[in-house]
Motif scaffolding. Sequence first.
Motif, PDB file in Angstrom:
ATOM      1  N   ARG A 188       9.336  -0.360 -11.358  1.00 35.80           N
ATOM      2  CA  ARG A 188       9.052   0.843 -10.591  1.00 35.80           C
ATOM      3  C   ARG A 188      10.022   0.949  -9.407  1.00 35.80           C
ATOM      4  NH1 ARG A 188       6.929   2.446 -14.425  1.00 35.80           N
ATOM      5  NH2 ARG A 188       4.820   3.289 -14.685  1.00 35.80           N
ATOM      6  N   ASP A 189      10.225   2.181  -8.977  1.00 43.81           N
ATOM      7  CA  ASP A 189      11.099   2.512  -7.849  1.00 43.81           C
ATOM      8  C   ASP A 189      10.207   2.979  -6.702  1.00 43.81           C
ATOM      9  OD1 ASP A 189      12.759   3.770  -6.019  1.00 43.81           O
ATOM     10  OD2 ASP A 189      14.030   4.704  -7.521  1.00 43.81           O
ATOM     11  N   PHE A 190      10.157   2.199  -5.603  1.00 45.34           N
ATOM     12  CA  PHE A 190       9.297   2.519  -4.461  1.00 45.34           C
ATOM     13  C   PHE A 190      10.168   2.949  -3.277  1.00 45.34           C
ATOM     14  CE2 PHE A 190       7.094  -0.785  -6.891  1.00 45.34           C
ATOM     15  CZ  PHE A 190       5.852  -0.190  -7.099  1.00 45.34           C
ATOM     16  N   ARG A 191       9.926   4.159  -2.772  1.00 46.19           N
ATOM     17  CA  ARG A 191      10.633   4.617  -1.575  1.00 46.19           C
ATOM     18  C   ARG A 191      10.033   3.953  -0.348  1.00 46.19           C
ATOM     19  NH1 ARG A 191      11.561  11.057  -1.519  1.00 46.19           N
ATOM     20  NH2 ARG A 191      11.159  10.591   0.680  1.00 46.19           N
ATOM     21  N   LEU A 192      10.913   3.396   0.499  1.00 43.50           N
ATOM     22  CA  LEU A 192      10.417   2.669   1.662  1.00 43.50           C
ATOM     23  C   LEU A 192       9.700   3.571   2.651  1.00 43.50           C
ATOM     24  CD1 LEU A 192      12.010   0.336   0.469  1.00 43.50           C
ATOM     25  CD2 LEU A 192      12.892  -0.172   2.749  1.00 43.50           C
ATOM     26  N   ASP A 193      10.092   4.858   2.717  1.00 48.19           N
ATOM     27  CA  ASP A 193       9.423   5.743   3.668  1.00 48.19           C
ATOM     28  C   ASP A 193       8.018   6.116   3.212  1.00 48.19           C
ATOM     29  OD1 ASP A 193      10.555   7.274   1.547  1.00 48.19           O
ATOM     30  OD2 ASP A 193      10.362   9.088   2.752  1.00 48.19           O
ATOM     31  N   ARG A 194       7.640   5.731   1.990  1.00 50.17           N
ATOM     32  CA  ARG A 194       6.278   5.994   1.507  1.00 50.17           C
ATOM     33  C   ARG A 194       5.406   4.735   1.517  1.00 50.17           C
ATOM     34  NH1 ARG A 194       7.529  10.175  -3.556  1.00 50.17           N
ATOM     35  NH2 ARG A 194       8.406  11.839  -2.237  1.00 50.17           N
ATOM     36  N   ARG A 227       0.891  -1.162   0.000  1.00 55.17           N
ATOM     37  CA  ARG A 227       0.000   0.000   0.000  1.00 55.17           C
ATOM     38  C   ARG A 227       0.922   1.203   0.000  1.00 55.17           C
ATOM     39  NH1 ARG A 227      -3.128   0.881   4.335  1.00 55.17           N
ATOM     40  NH2 ARG A 227      -4.630   2.053   3.084  1.00 55.17           N
ATOM     41  N   TYR A 228       0.860   1.969  -1.117  1.00 53.57           N
ATOM     42  CA  TYR A 228       1.931   2.926  -1.394  1.00 53.57           C
ATOM     43  C   TYR A 228       1.380   4.323  -1.644  1.00 53.57           C
ATOM     44  CZ  TYR A 228       6.310   4.673  -3.420  1.00 53.57           C
ATOM     45  OH  TYR A 228       7.446   5.376  -3.677  1.00 53.57           O
ATOM     46  N   ASP A 229       2.035   5.301  -1.037  1.00 54.18           N
ATOM     47  CA  ASP A 229       1.691   6.712  -1.232  1.00 54.18           C
ATOM     48  C   ASP A 229       2.654   7.281  -2.278  1.00 54.18           C
ATOM     49  OD1 ASP A 229       0.965   9.328  -1.108  1.00 54.18           O
ATOM     50  OD2 ASP A 229       1.274   9.572   1.046  1.00 54.18           O
ATOM     51  N   ALA A 230       2.283   7.155  -3.550  1.00 50.53           N
ATOM     52  CA  ALA A 230       3.219   7.424  -4.658  1.00 50.53           C
ATOM     53  C   ALA A 230       3.757   8.845  -4.643  1.00 50.53           C
ATOM     54  CB  ALA A 230       2.549   7.124  -5.989  1.00 50.53           C
ATOM     55  N   GLY A 231       2.903   9.829  -4.498  1.00 49.13           N
ATOM     56  CA  GLY A 231       3.369  11.208  -4.548  1.00 49.13           C
ATOM     57  C   GLY A 231       3.497  11.844  -3.192  1.00 49.13           C
ATOM     58  N   ASN A 232       3.409  11.036  -2.132  1.00 46.59           N
ATOM     59  CA  ASN A 232       3.429  11.545  -0.756  1.00 46.59           C
ATOM     60  C   ASN A 232       2.317  12.579  -0.543  1.00 46.59           C
ATOM     61  OD1 ASN A 232       4.515  11.391   1.808  1.00 46.59           O
ATOM     62  ND2 ASN A 232       5.903  13.114   1.484  1.00 46.59           N
ATOM     63  N   ARG A 233       1.165  12.332  -1.199  1.00 48.23           N
ATOM     64  CA  ARG A 233       0.029  13.256  -1.115  1.00 48.23           C
ATOM     65  C   ARG A 233      -1.163  12.622  -0.399  1.00 48.23           C
ATOM     66  NH1 ARG A 233       1.802  13.738  -6.536  1.00 48.23           N
ATOM     67  NH2 ARG A 233       0.186  12.263  -7.159  1.00 48.23           N
ATOM     68  N   GLY A 234      -0.967  11.446   0.158  1.00 48.39           N
ATOM     69  CA  GLY A 234      -2.067  10.792   0.847  1.00 48.39           C
ATOM     70  C   GLY A 234      -2.964   9.983  -0.058  1.00 48.39           C
ATOM     71  N   GLU A 235      -2.599   9.843  -1.347  1.00 47.07           N
ATOM     72  CA  GLU A 235      -3.382   9.051  -2.294  1.00 47.07           C
ATOM     73  C   GLU A 235      -2.785   7.637  -2.335  1.00 47.07           C
ATOM     74  OE1 GLU A 235      -3.247  11.125  -5.971  1.00 47.07           O
ATOM     75  OE2 GLU A 235      -4.152  12.957  -5.157  1.00 47.07           O
ATOM     76  N   ILE A 236      -3.397   6.719  -1.595  1.00 50.81           N
ATOM     77  CA  ILE A 236      -2.836   5.390  -1.408  1.00 50.81           C
ATOM     78  C   ILE A 236      -3.308   4.447  -2.508  1.00 50.81           C
ATOM     79  CG2 ILE A 236      -2.484   3.517   0.226  1.00 50.81           C
ATOM     80  CD1 ILE A 236      -1.537   6.300   1.162  1.00 50.81           C
ATOM     81  N   THR A 237      -2.354   3.742  -3.114  1.00 51.45           N
ATOM     82  CA  THR A 237      -2.693   2.716  -4.103  1.00 51.45           C
ATOM     83  C   THR A 237      -2.203   1.369  -3.589  1.00 51.45           C
ATOM     84  OG1 THR A 237      -0.614   3.045  -5.320  1.00 51.45           O
ATOM     85  CG2 THR A 237      -2.530   4.324  -6.033  1.00 51.45           C
TER      86      THR A 237
END
Length: 328
Positions: A198-204, A159-169
């Motif tokens: 894809r590159d996923f940041r762990l803090d997101r 469950r990932y917050d791609a843009g760090n905007r609270g939009e979880i995918t």
Amino acid sequence: MNRIDRLTGIILLLQSHRVITAEQIAAHYEISVRTVYRDLAALGEAGVPIIAEAGMGYSLMRGYHMPPVMFTEDEAAALFMSGEIAEQIADESLRDSLRAALLKVRSVLPADRRDYLDRLSERTKVWLSRRSVQEDEECHQALMRLQEAVVRRRCTALRYDAGNRGEITTRMVEPLGVVFYARQWHLIAWCRMRKAMRDFRLDRLVDWEVTDESFLGHEDFSLSEFLEEAIRGRELVPATVIFHPQVMERVRGEMMCARTRETRLPDGRYQVDTLTGSLEWLAGWLMSFGTTVEVAEPLELRSMVRNLAFQIAEAHAGAFENIPTLLT
């Protein structure tokens, strides 16, 4: 490094790899492949059972092991410093394993080497920027488990917050690598939703779970090539910025751009030519240097910094409307 040390090191390389090529050994010791062949022949003549596998490389005969090798002071100090750095950038799961491993290393050192490390630890500290305690708790145990998913080729639900905007995918991914860059840990994976790497940041990562499902394929995937291609594929903009000398240490430590080149100017300031993927980020970062920085190029970046300065001044102007002017 003298030849005896190199020969010992080659045995350790062979012992730590199932198969290793002559080219890999040459690259490790920065010697020619011909020298590697001579060293392997010398080891064979000395009775070390080296097996050559056609088209694969070299390995040690199963069951052969060198006696434990004692660490020199420099080697023990290097391990200690590596541990200190890893303590700063790793999550708790990796730190626990690292502490246990270093404890085992200390246990085989003679007393004088242990005393040397104790004195070194008292006089040497490594301080790097760290995430908040809350973020550390959210990523607790993430790194080691994700590394295990990469090695064991286990699908992972994110469950990932791609843009760090609270939009979880929600994504199901096939993890292929874990890498630390730009002061963050990243998971490189094949995303089944996007059908692409894809590159996923762990803090997101809001939540994640390693599943029991295994995946196949990606045998030709290269983590190094992926990262190089990602850098080349990013639209980079050249920028030239001039800094006062007293801030250059901070510039070198914080500038997260693709490439930089420094030139000392006649007046003592430094001209830094760089490539950036975000003028907006660079403008905001440069504002923190106040009057010790000047943007030379591009004009768009210079304009961004100027506008930010006006906006900051305007935002703070109202606070002084009712304060009498102080005369000096």
